[in-house]
Design a protein around this motif. Structure first.
Motif, PDB file in Angstrom:
ATOM      1  N   ASP A 101      25.743 -23.747 -34.525  1.00 40.70           N
ATOM      2  CA  ASP A 101      26.340 -24.298 -35.909  1.00 40.70           C
ATOM      3  C   ASP A 101      27.498 -23.400 -36.579  1.00 40.70           C
ATOM      4  N   ALA A 102      27.766 -22.654 -36.745  1.00 42.20           N
ATOM      5  CA  ALA A 102      29.152 -21.812 -37.194  1.00 42.20           C
ATOM      6  C   ALA A 102      29.824 -22.584 -37.177  1.00 42.20           C
ATOM      7  N   ALA A 103      30.299 -22.971 -35.445  1.00 43.65           N
ATOM      8  CA  ALA A 103      30.759 -23.517 -34.738  1.00 43.65           C
ATOM      9  C   ALA A 103      31.292 -25.444 -35.648  1.00 43.65           C
ATOM     10  N   ARG A 104      30.295 -26.327 -36.105  1.00 41.37           N
ATOM     11  CA  ARG A 104      30.557 -26.958 -36.683  1.00 41.37           C
ATOM     12  C   ARG A 104      30.647 -26.904 -38.701  1.00 41.37           C
ATOM     13  N   TYR A 105      30.251 -25.886 -38.342  1.00 37.14           N
ATOM     14  CA  TYR A 105      30.713 -25.390 -40.876  1.00 37.14           C
ATOM     15  C   TYR A 105      32.290 -25.091 -40.726  1.00 37.14           C
ATOM     16  N   HIS A 106      32.290 -24.472 -39.429  1.00 40.12           N
ATOM     17  CA  HIS A 106      33.786 -24.392 -39.541  1.00 40.12           C
ATOM     18  C   HIS A 106      34.848 -25.513 -39.046  1.00 40.12           C
ATOM     19  N   PHE A 107      33.838 -26.930 -38.452  1.00 41.80           N
ATOM     20  CA  PHE A 107      35.123 -28.276 -38.129  1.00 41.80           C
ATOM     21  C   PHE A 107      34.588 -29.338 -39.324  1.00 41.80           C
ATOM     22  N   LEU A 160      34.451 -27.008 -29.398  1.00 41.09           N
ATOM     23  CA  LEU A 160      33.402 -28.257 -30.008  1.00 41.09           C
ATOM     24  C   LEU A 160      34.949 -29.221 -30.280  1.00 41.09           C
ATOM     25  N   THR A 161      34.503 -30.774 -30.003  1.00 42.89           N
ATOM     26  CA  THR A 161      35.539 -31.299 -29.754  1.00 42.89           C
ATOM     27  C   THR A 161      35.154 -32.735 -30.871  1.00 42.89           C
ATOM     28  N   GLY A 162      35.991 -33.164 -31.522  1.00 43.20           N
ATOM     29  CA  GLY A 162      35.377 -34.037 -32.720  1.00 43.20           C
ATOM     30  C   GLY A 162      36.372 -35.001 -32.998  1.00 43.20           C
TER      31      GLY A 162
END
Length: 187
Positions: free
Chosen positions: A63-69, A106-108
């Motif tokens: 969730d922290a990775a998604r937050y930073h993304f 994370l890849t996006g």
């Protein structure tokens, strides 16, 4: 690939990492915040960013990775699509950063415009979140790699054969080589 990358100091020598040899330090061109190291490719719109951020307490590592993304998408003025394709753990044994308590890749993709242009480019975002809990720091490493450039974009220029585009392998080499030399960096 011997000779294509070099160990470079980061944050005044408090850290270091292996960067592609042709990585240009943006601080030579403009002011960069003290918590960031930003490098650009000389002939593409690719960039590598290493930044020290506040540790996101109370949320899981993915969730922290998604937050930073999402935070990067907002910083990029992403006007459209910003989607996460995957969030996966990175094996700590592969990293040189000994004080890392957790690591996530994370890849996006993000749809962004350059210089407030109407033309929108699809940028692949390779991101690594290296969590340094004992120093209340999230170390975020981001590789911005344009995947689809709108022909009307100012970014629509041919890539030089003299300076090939960076690859995910270059990004992985940077991640695995990050070293902390001075914990005083964290205050």
């Amino acid at each position: 690939m011997e000779g294509t990358a070099e160990q470079r100091p980061l944050f005044g020598g408090a850290m270091s990492a292996v960067l592609p040899r042709n990585a240009q330090d943006v601080s030579d061109l403009r002011e960069v915040p003290d918590n960031q190291e930003v490098f650009v490719h000389p002939h593409t719109d690719q960039s590598l960013i290493v930044e020290l951020l506040e540790y996101q307490e109370g949320m899981s590592d993915p969730d922290a990775a998604r937050y930073h993304f999402e935070d990067v998408a907002a910083s990029n003025d992403c006007r459209g699509r910003a989607e996460v394709q995957s969030v996966e753990p990175l094996p700590l044994a592969q990293l040189s950063l000994a004080r890392c308590s957790g690591a996530w890749a994370l890849t996006g993709h993000q749809l962004v415009s350059k210089f407030n242009e109407q033309a929108q480019n699809t940028v692949t975002i390779q991101m690594a979140l290296l969590r340094i809990q004992q120093h209340a720091t999230d170390l975020l490493v981001t590789f911005n790699d344009p995947a689809d450039i709108d022909p009307a974009s100012s970014s629509s220029v041919p890539v030089s054969d003299d300076s090939p585009a960076w690859t995910v392998d270059d990004f992985q080499r940077l991640l695995c080589s990050i070293r902390l030399h001075d914990p005083g960096l964290f205050g």
